[in-house]
Design a protein around this motif. Structure first.
Motif, short mmCIF file in Angstrom:
data_model
loop_
_atom_site.label_atom_id
_atom_site.label_comp_id
_atom_site.label_asym_id
_atom_site.label_seq_id
_atom_site.Cartn_x
_atom_site.Cartn_y
_atom_site.Cartn_z
N GLU A 87 0.82 -1.21 0.00
CA GLU A 87 0.00 0.00 0.00
C GLU A 87 0.85 1.26 0.00
O GLU A 87 0.61 2.18 -0.80
CB GLU A 87 -0.92 0.00 1.22
CG GLU A 87 -1.81 1.24 1.31
CD GLU A 87 -2.65 1.28 2.58
OE1 GLU A 87 -3.27 2.33 2.84
OE2 GLU A 87 -2.66 0.26 3.32
N ILE A 88 1.85 1.32 0.89
CA ILE A 88 2.67 2.54 0.96
C ILE A 88 3.45 2.74 -0.33
O ILE A 88 3.70 3.87 -0.75
CB ILE A 88 3.61 2.50 2.20
CG1 ILE A 88 4.18 3.90 2.50
CG2 ILE A 88 4.73 1.50 2.01
CD1 ILE A 88 3.18 4.91 2.94
N ARG A 89 3.78 1.65 -0.99
CA ARG A 89 4.50 1.79 -2.27
C ARG A 89 3.58 2.32 -3.37
O ARG A 89 4.04 2.88 -4.35
CB ARG A 89 5.12 0.45 -2.66
CG ARG A 89 6.13 0.57 -3.80
CD ARG A 89 7.04 -0.62 -3.90
NE ARG A 89 8.13 -0.57 -2.94
CZ ARG A 89 8.66 -1.63 -2.33
NH1 ARG A 89 8.17 -2.84 -2.57
NH2 ARG A 89 9.66 -1.50 -1.49
N SER A 90 2.26 2.14 -3.21
CA SER A 90 1.33 2.73 -4.18
C SER A 90 1.26 4.24 -4.02
O SER A 90 0.90 4.95 -4.96
CB SER A 90 -0.06 2.11 -4.02
OG SER A 90 -0.68 2.54 -2.81
N TYR A 91 1.62 4.76 -2.83
CA TYR A 91 1.65 6.20 -2.59
C TYR A 91 3.03 6.78 -2.91
O TYR A 91 3.14 7.88 -3.46
CB TYR A 91 1.33 6.54 -1.13
CG TYR A 91 0.08 5.89 -0.58
CD1 TYR A 91 -1.04 5.66 -1.38
CD2 TYR A 91 0.01 5.49 0.76
CE1 TYR A 91 -2.18 5.07 -0.87
CE2 TYR A 91 -1.13 4.90 1.28
CZ TYR A 91 -2.22 4.68 0.46
OH TYR A 91 -3.35 4.09 0.99
N TYR A 92 4.07 6.01 -2.54
CA TYR A 92 5.45 6.44 -2.73
C TYR A 92 6.22 5.28 -3.37
O TYR A 92 6.77 4.43 -2.65
CB TYR A 92 6.07 6.83 -1.38
CG TYR A 92 5.26 7.84 -0.60
CD1 TYR A 92 5.29 9.19 -0.95
CD2 TYR A 92 4.44 7.45 0.45
CE1 TYR A 92 4.52 10.13 -0.24
CE2 TYR A 92 3.69 8.37 1.16
CZ TYR A 92 3.73 9.71 0.81
OH TYR A 92 2.97 10.63 1.50
N PRO A 93 6.28 5.22 -4.69
CA PRO A 93 6.84 4.04 -5.38
C PRO A 93 8.29 3.73 -5.03
O PRO A 93 8.72 2.58 -5.17
CB PRO A 93 6.70 4.42 -6.86
CG PRO A 93 5.60 5.44 -6.90
CD PRO A 93 5.73 6.21 -5.62
N TYR A 94 9.02 4.71 -4.59
CA TYR A 94 10.45 4.54 -4.31
C TYR A 94 10.73 4.07 -2.90
O TYR A 94 11.89 3.90 -2.52
CB TYR A 94 11.16 5.88 -4.54
CG TYR A 94 10.43 7.02 -3.88
CD1 TYR A 94 10.63 7.31 -2.53
CD2 TYR A 94 9.50 7.78 -4.58
CE1 TYR A 94 9.93 8.32 -1.91
CE2 TYR A 94 8.79 8.80 -3.96
CZ TYR A 94 9.01 9.07 -2.63
OH TYR A 94 8.30 10.06 -2.01
N VAL A 95 9.71 3.88 -2.05
CA VAL A 95 9.94 3.50 -0.66
C VAL A 95 10.69 2.17 -0.60
O VAL A 95 10.44 1.25 -1.38
CB VAL A 95 8.61 3.41 0.12
CG1 VAL A 95 7.74 2.26 -0.37
CG2 VAL A 95 8.87 3.26 1.63
#
Length: 382
Positions: A304-312
């Motif tokens: 989920e967080i990668r859908s907001y911030y792909p580079y995480v």
């Protein structure tokens, strides 16, 4: 025994009976079925007859009415055997299932509710169990509903709404209260099963994210020396902070276990509140890391967080962490669903598949501190 079989049948008729009471329908006689296979021996015959007769209606006694029929058997001779068993009256029915007192209380409470709000008849018919289940609460429910129907409370917090009961009561029964409001005034409350807070336009307490500066210099510059604080997501959206690194951790314990680190801010993403951390501008200008539990939920949050911030980038969500902590793995009590997570990187996917194939999990708190410190030093170039 035969009588237990028939009483069990009658018990199943109790809920429809209550529903009929709410709807004002008269009691209808009940014919009991099954269980009349004729016995093969004298002992079985006498046992069956006694069982039938145990609750047979007599003068001055409630019970079921049995229509006996003559039966001739080569083995047992001429006998009497039930051909019909009926419960003809409401009093008989309630006596047989031992619900006479309860039904009396039900009728009394039902009358009180319908005298208060006749329009609740259909609502109660759909859930007759609520009549007695909430017997002690109905006076408070009535007063709360009356108040909310007559007064607008937009702008209040839920616990500050001036209803004439303890504010915890409104919080505890808010779904039920909204359901009643919807039934009584569906123009003002048109959406079934809506959230009471939203329907009343109440204020919401902001969700606070615990955060911790791992760099004393940044704490002094940006938060008056406070190392640990808690802020809503909107506050973070307004900041122009420029930390070199931001670590999002799923659990609060992990937040406090992180070591000092130059140029770093750590934020507890608080599990299911992760979605509130969308669109934080300074997250796009830093090296962003995510550290979640090693279970299906933790990897779903990483996805989920990668859908907001792909580079995480992830921390401690790989095979190396699993291997090092093999003795700390637990078997999950609930089977994983095997959810497809397309945004996982290969090393993360390998760990995810190993966990889900064995239905295993590893809590953040179980990671050994020496391992955490070593990995942080290597991966974040401390």
């Amino acid at each position: 025994m035969m009588h237990d079989l028939y009483r069990a049948q009658l018990q199943k008729s109790y809920a429809p009976y209550l529903q009929n009471l709410v709807n004002g329908k008269p009691f209808e006689p009940i014919t009991l079925r099954g269980g009349k296979k004729k016995p093969d021996t004298t002992v079985e015959l006498h046992q069956a007859i006694r069982s039938f007769q145990k609750y047979e209606k007599q003068a001055g006694k409630y019970g079921w009415v049995i229509e006996w029929q003559e039966w001739t058997s080569k083995k047992l001779g001429r006998q009497q055997w039930p051909v019909h068993i009926r419960v003809n009256t409401e009093e008989d029915f309630l006596y047989l299932i031992n619900k006479s007192n309860e039904a009396h209380s039900f009728k009394k409470q039902l009358d009180a509710i319908l005298q208060w709000q006749p329009a609740l008849q259909n609502w109660l018919a759909a859930r007759p169990g609520k009549v007695l289940e909430l017997q002690q609460q109905w006076p408070k429910i009535m007063s709360v509903v009356d108040y909310l129907l007559k007064n607008k409370v937009n702008g209040f917090f839920l616990r500050t709404v001036p209803v004439p009961v303890h504010t915890k009561f409104l919080e505890q029964y808010k779904r039920l209260i909204y359901s009643i409001l919807h039934c009584l005034d569906n123009n003002r409350f048109p959406v079934p099963d809506a959230n009471l807070d939203e329907a009343l336009a109440l204020q919401k307490k902001p969700f606070l994210f615990p955060a911790r500066w791992l760099d004393e210099t940044l704490a002094a510059q940006l938060s008056a020396g406070m190392h640990i604080f808690a802020v809503p997501a909107d506050y973070l959206r307004k900041q122009n902070w420029r930390p070199e690194k931001v670590i999002l951790v799923e659990n609060e314990t992990s937040l406090f276990s992180l070591p000092p680190m130059n140029g770093c801010l750590a934020v507890c993403s608080s599990g299911n509140a992760l979605h509130l951390l969308r669109d934080i501008a300074f997250f796009n200008k830093t090296c962003l890391y995510y550290w979640g539990d090693m279970d299906e939920t933790g990897f779903c949050m990483l996805n989920e967080i990668r859908s907001y911030y792909p580079y995480v980038q992830s921390l401690f969500m790989d095979i190396a962490t699993l291997t090092f902590h093999n003795d700390d793995l637990y078997t999950n009590q609930i089977m994983y669903k095997g959810i497809e997570l397309p945004l996982l990187q290969p090393h993360e996917k390998a760990a995810y598949e190993q966990l889900t194939s064995g239905n295993l999990w590893l809590e953040q708190e179980r990671l050994q501190q020496e391992f955490v410190l070593m990995q942080l030093h290597e991966k974040l170039d401390q």
